[in-house]
Design a protein around this motif. Structure first.
Motif, PDB file in Angstrom:
ATOM      1  N   ALA A 163       0.833  -1.584  -0.178  1.00  0.00           N
ATOM      2  CA  ALA A 163      -0.081  -0.020   0.015  1.00  0.00           C
ATOM      3  C   ALA A 163       0.500   0.888  -0.145  1.00  0.00           C
ATOM      4  O   ALA A 163       0.548   1.982  -0.556  1.00  0.00           O
ATOM      5  CB  ALA A 163      -1.057   0.168   1.298  1.00  0.00           C
ATOM      6  N   ALA A 164       2.166   1.449   0.427  1.00  0.00           N
ATOM      7  CA  ALA A 164       2.735   2.732   0.897  1.00  0.00           C
ATOM      8  C   ALA A 164       3.758   2.624  -0.669  1.00  0.00           C
ATOM      9  O   ALA A 164       3.953   3.174  -0.971  1.00  0.00           O
ATOM     10  CB  ALA A 164       3.663   1.710   1.929  1.00  0.00           C
ATOM     11  N   LEU A 165       3.990   1.535  -0.808  1.00  0.00           N
ATOM     12  CA  LEU A 165       3.706   1.306  -2.663  1.00  0.00           C
ATOM     13  C   LEU A 165       3.473   2.244  -3.853  1.00  0.00           C
ATOM     14  O   LEU A 165       3.609   3.303  -4.084  1.00  0.00           O
ATOM     15  CB  LEU A 165       4.956  -0.123  -2.943  1.00  0.00           C
ATOM     16  CG  LEU A 165       6.003  -0.695  -2.355  1.00  0.00           C
ATOM     17  CD1 LEU A 165       5.997  -2.271  -3.139  1.00  0.00           C
ATOM     18  CD2 LEU A 165       7.025  -0.025  -3.024  1.00  0.00           C
ATOM     19  N   GLY A 166       2.514   1.981  -3.582  1.00  0.00           N
ATOM     20  CA  GLY A 166       1.116   1.962  -4.430  1.00  0.00           C
ATOM     21  C   GLY A 166       0.685   3.749  -3.998  1.00  0.00           C
ATOM     22  O   GLY A 166       0.634   4.963  -4.444  1.00  0.00           O
ATOM     23  N   ALA A 167       1.704   4.402  -2.802  1.00  0.00           N
ATOM     24  CA  ALA A 167       1.285   6.311  -2.482  1.00  0.00           C
ATOM     25  C   ALA A 167       2.699   6.522  -2.771  1.00  0.00           C
ATOM     26  O   ALA A 167       2.263   7.710  -2.885  1.00  0.00           O
ATOM     27  CB  ALA A 167       1.250   5.674  -1.246  1.00  0.00           C
ATOM     28  N   GLY A 168       3.567   5.364  -4.068  1.00  0.00           N
ATOM     29  CA  GLY A 168       4.494   6.367  -3.655  1.00  0.00           C
ATOM     30  C   GLY A 168       5.264   6.648  -3.077  1.00  0.00           C
ATOM     31  O   GLY A 168       6.774   7.560  -3.525  1.00  0.00           O
ATOM     32  N   LEU A 169       5.112   5.957  -2.376  1.00  0.00           N
ATOM     33  CA  LEU A 169       6.436   6.333  -0.932  1.00  0.00           C
ATOM     34  C   LEU A 169       7.739   5.738  -1.321  1.00  0.00           C
ATOM     35  O   LEU A 169       7.887   4.511  -1.514  1.00  0.00           O
ATOM     36  CB  LEU A 169       6.443   5.789   0.538  1.00  0.00           C
ATOM     37  CG  LEU A 169       4.966   6.668   0.764  1.00  0.00           C
ATOM     38  CD1 LEU A 169       4.701   6.026   1.815  1.00  0.00           C
ATOM     39  CD2 LEU A 169       4.792   8.090   0.671  1.00  0.00           C
ATOM     40  N   SER A 170       9.332   6.625  -0.813  1.00  0.00           N
ATOM     41  CA  SER A 170      10.266   6.054  -0.707  1.00  0.00           C
ATOM     42  C   SER A 170      10.379   4.825   0.015  1.00  0.00           C
ATOM     43  O   SER A 170       9.875   5.031   0.981  1.00  0.00           O
ATOM     44  CB  SER A 170      11.952   6.509  -0.938  1.00  0.00           C
ATOM     45  OG  SER A 170      11.700   7.399   0.302  1.00  0.00           O
ATOM     46  N   ASN A 171      11.401   3.925  -0.554  1.00  0.00           N
ATOM     47  CA  ASN A 171      12.262   3.310   1.285  1.00  0.00           C
ATOM     48  C   ASN A 171      12.102   3.671   2.216  1.00  0.00           C
ATOM     49  O   ASN A 171      11.510   3.744   4.106  1.00  0.00           O
ATOM     50  CB  ASN A 171      13.174   2.383   1.112  1.00  0.00           C
ATOM     51  CG  ASN A 171      13.037   1.275   0.094  1.00  0.00           C
ATOM     52  OD1 ASN A 171      12.014   0.669  -0.781  1.00  0.00           O
ATOM     53  ND2 ASN A 171      13.887   0.419  -0.475  1.00  0.00           N
ATOM     54  N   ALA A 172      13.216   4.961   2.372  1.00  0.00           N
ATOM     55  CA  ALA A 172      12.573   5.428   3.631  1.00  0.00           C
ATOM     56  C   ALA A 172      12.198   6.554   4.182  1.00  0.00           C
ATOM     57  O   ALA A 172      11.413   5.764   5.415  1.00  0.00           O
ATOM     58  CB  ALA A 172      13.590   7.243   4.049  1.00  0.00           C
ATOM     59  N   GLU A 173      10.680   7.092   3.618  1.00  0.00           N
ATOM     60  CA  GLU A 173       9.112   7.757   3.485  1.00  0.00           C
ATOM     61  C   GLU A 173       8.536   5.862   4.624  1.00  0.00           C
ATOM     62  O   GLU A 173       8.057   6.203   5.515  1.00  0.00           O
ATOM     63  CB  GLU A 173       8.814   7.826   3.085  1.00  0.00           C
ATOM     64  CG  GLU A 173       9.540   9.284   2.066  1.00  0.00           C
ATOM     65  CD  GLU A 173       9.025   9.598   1.124  1.00  0.00           C
ATOM     66  OE1 GLU A 173       8.503  11.166   0.463  1.00  0.00           O
ATOM     67  OE2 GLU A 173       8.325   9.258   0.223  1.00  0.00           O
TER      68      GLU A 173
END
Length: 213
Positions: A163-173
């Motif tokens: 889900a976080a990947l779907g939000a466009g977040l980086s690994n750090a975020e």
């Protein structure tokens, strides 16, 4: 860490410019140059670079097909760089497993940063095509890429990462949002890609949107 890169571009003047720009960065080493897609694949096999900067329109083998071969064989990550922002090139490159897509009007500083971003294992899409990409893959009439029950293979934590990947977040975020170490995030991302049979985190982000995450 030095990022080893192969530059694939059929126009010699453009290729020379890219090599000059990238080679001037202290953490990037251009280890090979290719004037066509077949040579790009050959160099990826021989040199095992960290990244291939791939043009789309090239003789003998186009950049999308070359990207597909490089990614399928696990030779390197691919960052596609092209003059054209046509949907067929954008979607074709991402479906082939490209980790990023940039236009050639990207300035030198942003190109170098894009290479670093992809080398860190993160996806990157040119801002000019991001909205069209989201519209294409988030369309309600579009069937999901994964079969029903595909998410059953993921643990609850892995679903949160997807889900976080779907939000466009980086690994750090993602690490900050989910309160875990960045190294742990990388492990979860790798497991998500493996279980869902995806080639890149960009494809994972698209799938997350398709599945409503």
């Amino acid at each position: 860490m030095t990022i080893r890169i192969v530059v694939a571009e059929d126009q010699s003047a453009v290729r020379a410019g890219l090599v000059l720009i990238l080679g001037s960065a202290p953490d990037i080493e251009v280890v090979g140059e290719a004037a066509d897609g077949e040579r790009a694949v050959e160099l990826a096999r021989e040199l095992r670079p960290d990244l291939v900067l791939m043009d789309v329109q090239m003789p003998r083998l186009d950049g999308v097909s070359a990207t597909r071969q490089v990614v399928a064989e696990g030779l390197a990550d691919v960052l596609v760089l092209t003059t054209f922002d046509l949907d067929e090139y954008v979607f074709g490159a991402l479906r082939a497993g490209a980790a990023g897509f940039l236009l050639k009007n990207t300035d030198a500083k942003d190109l170098v940063e894009a290479v670093r971003t992809v080398a860190r294992g993160e996806g990157l899409i040119a801002p000019a095509v991001t909205r069209r990409l989201i519209a294409e893959f988030a369309a309600p009439t579009r069937p999901a890429a994964a079969p029903p029950g595909a998410l059953d293979a993921l643990t609850p934590r892995e679903r949160e990462v997807l889900a976080a990947l779907g939000a466009g977040l980086s690994n750090a975020e993602i690490a900050v949002r989910l309160e875990m170490a960045e190294a742990t995030v990388k492990t979860h991302v790798s497991k998500v890609l493996g279980k869902l049979e995806l080639r890149s985190r960009v494809q994972a982000a698209v799938l997350a949107r398709e599945l409503g995450l």
